[in-house]
Design a protein around this motif. Structure first.
Motif, PDB file in Angstrom:
ATOM      1  N   GLU A  98      10.215   4.288   3.730  1.00 24.43           N
ATOM      2  CA  GLU A  98      10.059   5.674   3.276  1.00 24.43           C
ATOM      3  C   GLU A  98      11.335   6.161   2.624  1.00 24.43           C
ATOM      4  O   GLU A  98      12.437   5.936   3.137  1.00 24.43           O
ATOM      5  CB  GLU A  98       9.711   6.598   4.448  1.00 24.43           C
ATOM      6  CG  GLU A  98       9.472   8.048   4.010  1.00 24.43           C
ATOM      7  CD  GLU A  98       9.054   8.947   5.155  1.00 24.43           C
ATOM      8  OE1 GLU A  98       7.846   9.052   5.398  1.00 24.43           O
ATOM      9  OE2 GLU A  98       9.956   9.507   5.814  1.00 24.43           O
TER      10      GLU A  98
ATOM     11  N   ARG B   9       6.070   6.760   0.836  1.00 24.79           N
ATOM     12  CA  ARG B   9       6.026   5.811   1.958  1.00 24.79           C
ATOM     13  C   ARG B   9       5.138   4.626   1.580  1.00 24.79           C
ATOM     14  O   ARG B   9       4.008   4.799   1.127  1.00 24.79           O
ATOM     15  CB  ARG B   9       5.513   6.483   3.233  1.00 24.79           C
ATOM     16  CG  ARG B   9       5.668   5.626   4.485  1.00 24.79           C
ATOM     17  CD  ARG B   9       5.304   6.387   5.753  1.00 24.79           C
ATOM     18  NE  ARG B   9       5.557   5.595   6.955  1.00 24.79           N
ATOM     19  CZ  ARG B   9       6.693   5.603   7.628  1.00 24.79           C
ATOM     20  NH1 ARG B   9       7.692   6.383   7.230  1.00 24.79           N
ATOM     21  NH2 ARG B   9       6.857   4.859   8.712  1.00 24.79           N
TER      22      ARG B   9
ATOM     23  N   ARG C  72       0.842  -1.182   0.000  1.00 24.11           N
ATOM     24  CA  ARG C  72       0.000   0.000   0.000  1.00 24.11           C
ATOM     25  C   ARG C  72       0.881   1.237   0.000  1.00 24.11           C
ATOM     26  O   ARG C  72       1.876   1.291   0.736  1.00 24.11           O
ATOM     27  CB  ARG C  72      -0.930   0.021   1.226  1.00 24.11           C
ATOM     28  CG  ARG C  72      -1.983  -1.071   1.208  1.00 24.11           C
ATOM     29  CD  ARG C  72      -2.998  -0.849   0.098  1.00 24.11           C
ATOM     30  NE  ARG C  72      -3.964  -1.933   0.008  1.00 24.11           N
ATOM     31  CZ  ARG C  72      -3.844  -2.975  -0.818  1.00 24.11           C
ATOM     32  NH1 ARG C  72      -2.796  -3.067  -1.624  1.00 24.11           N
ATOM     33  NH2 ARG C  72      -4.766  -3.911  -0.841  1.00 24.11           N
TER      34      ARG C  72
ATOM     35  N   ARG D 208       3.729   0.529   2.680  1.00 23.64           N
ATOM     36  CA  ARG D 208       3.532  -0.492   3.713  1.00 23.64           C
ATOM     37  C   ARG D 208       3.380  -1.840   3.017  1.00 23.64           C
ATOM     38  O   ARG D 208       2.575  -1.986   2.091  1.00 23.64           O
ATOM     39  CB  ARG D 208       2.296  -0.215   4.568  1.00 23.64           C
ATOM     40  CG  ARG D 208       2.027  -1.328   5.615  1.00 23.64           C
ATOM     41  CD  ARG D 208       0.767  -1.044   6.400  1.00 23.64           C
ATOM     42  NE  ARG D 208       0.921   0.175   7.193  1.00 23.64           N
ATOM     43  CZ  ARG D 208      -0.075   1.000   7.494  1.00 23.64           C
ATOM     44  NH1 ARG D 208      -1.312   0.764   7.036  1.00 23.64           N
ATOM     45  NH2 ARG D 208       0.139   2.081   8.225  1.00 23.64           N
TER      46      ARG D 208
ATOM     47  N   LEU E 281       1.265   4.722   1.238  1.00 23.62           N
ATOM     48  CA  LEU E 281       0.698   5.558   2.301  1.00 23.62           C
ATOM     49  C   LEU E 281       0.799   7.039   1.981  1.00 23.62           C
ATOM     50  O   LEU E 281      -0.058   7.826   2.388  1.00 23.62           O
ATOM     51  CB  LEU E 281       1.405   5.256   3.628  1.00 23.62           C
ATOM     52  CG  LEU E 281       1.377   3.791   4.086  1.00 23.62           C
ATOM     53  CD1 LEU E 281       2.073   3.654   5.436  1.00 23.62           C
ATOM     54  CD2 LEU E 281      -0.049   3.262   4.163  1.00 23.62           C
ATOM     55  N   SER E 282       1.852   7.418   1.284  1.00 28.27           N
ATOM     56  CA  SER E 282       1.976   8.826   0.890  1.00 28.27           C
ATOM     57  C   SER E 282       2.916   8.942  -0.290  1.00 28.27           C
ATOM     58  O   SER E 282       3.843   8.142  -0.450  1.00 28.27           O
ATOM     59  CB  SER E 282       2.493   9.687   2.055  1.00 28.27           C
ATOM     60  OG  SER E 282       3.812   9.320   2.404  1.00 28.27           O
TER      61      SER E 282
ATOM     62  N   GLU F 104       7.060  -0.688   7.106  1.00 30.80           N
ATOM     63  CA  GLU F 104       6.933   0.453   6.212  1.00 30.80           C
ATOM     64  C   GLU F 104       8.309   0.912   5.744  1.00 30.80           C
ATOM     65  O   GLU F 104       9.298   0.790   6.468  1.00 30.80           O
ATOM     66  CB  GLU F 104       6.183   1.593   6.906  1.00 30.80           C
ATOM     67  CG  GLU F 104       4.757   1.223   7.273  1.00 30.80           C
ATOM     68  CD  GLU F 104       3.992   2.347   7.954  1.00 30.80           C
ATOM     69  OE1 GLU F 104       4.563   3.460   8.077  1.00 30.80           O
ATOM     70  OE2 GLU F 104       2.835   2.115   8.362  1.00 30.80           O
TER      71      GLU F 104
END
Length: 540
Positions: free
Chosen positions: A525, A464, A439, A466, A441-442, A523
């Motif tokens: 990033e 970011r 996924r 996940r 996230l940002s 996660e």
């Protein structure tokens, strides 16, 4: 239409027409490759390139694809035709960095194009052209999914393939194909992407044969020669306009198995004498053998020079082998810019190529201070990961991330873009989440990461992810220790960083070169570098 010097004797209008015909054939190859491919990296990110070569192995035209691919393909074509005599329907594939390739995930296909009249007459002709594609495959074996993890030597990076005939007179060598597929992850996807390259070759062959039937084989080959000569003439004129002298510049790569060892200098002395340009990289660092895969082949060094020279030429100049006719490139085998077996080279194609551009443009900025921009992000920010889904399906994924472009004498840097040697797209969120157990996230612009100046450098990005299942992940970046330079008083862009955060644990920063296992829910990033600024800020 750009004008060439008076010494070149050909019809410039006719050559301009054939320039677009050849380039359109290469573009058509690319469309076939994209639409036939299965992997996200090829069909969505467009991590591939196509070009047309003459019988003697000179690039006549290219599509608007990846500079790092296109400038290096002449050595692949040379290796293929030195090893094999191609008959109609033969296709050679290769990826060996020490036999025509660059790094292992980039697989090149070479197919000959023959005069249809000669073939119909039952003759055994020689190729008049070659259709060439290069695609970055999402995995070619090695210890970590994606084949882009730190390794001590090339054997740890994946499967090496010297120039081999995977297709003979239109028939795929199934034994050879099965051997390849047995050594890679997600073999069904790899097979589909190889077949997509065959589709690209076929599209190019069909188009060039149609052009031969319309214009004649002799006309087509003559116009290809004229096209290269035209570019050579335009390049000659540009070199003659440059101020004579020698300009030096150096920058560094982040060495060591973790990217935190000794900094590895890339040094250039650029000589201009009005007749030629000499790019002397011989004083660069010895190749790294401590697990840092930043070594690059001479082909990639040539590619970086080719790209930077093209930037100096008038808009509309055909991009082909004529650019290098009055250029000498000096490297020492066994250095980081001319790696020798068995050096690890995975990051050389993606990271060292970017730093070579920074070094070349840095030297050019001293020669042409009013024309050259500050350094861009200087890294492709390479992420690869793979594993097995809950349903038992294997997956691998590779992607690069954009950053900030360097500001120039007349413009600010662009934000969140792929710069210089890469010309790929970002991975669309919808495609990534559909194809992979992950996924997003940002994904946003990293505000204020560009260098300050009269014209600010472009900002990088923040992305970011996940992971929904356990994954093996590899990260390779640069500009995490020494930021992109500014020019004419402009400030440096921000350093890049990457971090991981397993469930219930604090985030930890990754080394510039890292490979690790992560549990489901972890996660990742990335915060990519901004570009350098240009010009002094006005006083407050």
């Amino acid at each position: 239409m750009v004008e060439a010097s008076e010494e070149v004797r050909f019809d410039p209008l006719k050559v301009e027409v054939f320039h677009h015909l050849f380039a359109a054939a290469a573009e058509e190859m690319g469309v076939s490759l994209q639409r036939s491919a299965f992997s996200v990296n090829i069909k969505e990110r467009l991590d591939f390139s196509c070009a047309i070569f003459t019988a003697d192995g000179a690039m006549a035209a290219q599509a608007a694809h990846l500079p790092v691919h296109l400038g290096a393909t002449p050595l692949s074509v040379a290796a293929a035709i030195a090893r094999h005599r191609l008959a109609p329907g033969d296709v050679v594939f290769l990826n060996d960095p020490f036999d025509g390739g660059t790094h292992l995930p980039d697989i090149t296909s070479v197919e000959g194009v023959f005069d249809p009249d000669a073939m119909n007459a039952g003759e055994d002709p020689e190729p008049l052209f070659y259709c060439v594609s290069r695609a970055h495959h999402a995995d070619v074996g090695g210890a970590f999914p994606g084949s882009m993890a730190p390794a001590r030597d090339v054997h740890g990076e994946g499967l090496r393939m010297p120039p081999v005939k995977l297709v003979r007179r239109g028939t795929i060598d199934q034994d050879l194909l099965e051997m390849f597929l047995a050594n890679v992850r997600v073999p069904a996807e790899r097979r589909a992407d190889l077949l997509a390259q065959l589709a690209a070759s076929r599209a190019g062959v069909v188009r060039l044969r149609a052009m031969m039937r319309e214009h004649g084989a002799a006309e087509l080959t003559a116009r290809a020669r004229d096209l290269v000569a035209w570019t050579a003439s335009l390049t000659k004129d540009r070199i003659a306009s440059l101020k004579p002298g020698t300009w030096r510049f150096e920058d560094v790569l982040e060495g060591g198995a973790d990217g935190r060892g000794e900094l590895l200098p890339l040094r250039l002395a650029l000589l201009s004498d009005g007749e030629r340009l000499v790019f002397d990289f011989r004083d660069s660092a010895a190749q790294a053998m401590d697990g840092a895969p930043v070594n690059t082949t001479r082909a990639v060094t040539v590619s970086a020079v080719f790209y930077c020279l093209r930037l100096l030429l008038p808009e509309g100049t055909p991009t082909n082998a004529g650019i290098l006719e009055r250029v000498e490139i000096l490297t020492t085998p066994g250095t980081v810019v001319d790696a020798a077996y068995p050096a690890a080279v995975a990051a050389g194609n993606v990271e060292t190529s970017q730093r070579l551009v920074d070094v070349i443009l840095g030297a050019m900025a001293r020669m042409l201070p009013l024309d050259v921009p500050a350094a861009s992000a200087g890294t492709m920010n390479n992420l690869s990961f793979g594993g097995t889904t809950a349903s038992g399906r294997s997956f691998t994924h590779y992607e690069t991330h954009g950053g900030g472009a360097g500001a120039g004498p007349r413009f600010a840097g662009a934000h969140a873009v792929q710069t210089h040697m890469t010309n790929t797209r970002n991975t669309p969120i919808e495609a990534l989440e559909t194809e992979m157990p992950v996924r997003v996230l940002s994904q946003t612009v990293r505000r204020d990461s560009g260098g300050k100046g009269a014209r600010a450098g472009g900002d990088g990005i923040v992305r970011r992810l996940r992971f929904l299942v356990d994954v093996r992940l590899a990260w390779m970046g640069e500009r995490q220790r020494q930021a992109p330079y500014g020019l004419q008083g402009g400030q440096r862009g921000s350093l890049g960083t990457a971090s991981v955060q397993p469930p219930g644990e604090p985030a930890r920063t990754l080394d510039p070169k890292a490979a690790l296992d992560l549990p489901a829910g972890a996660e990742f990033e990335v915060r990519t570098p901004g570009g350098g600024g240009h010009g002094d800020l006005p006083p407050v």
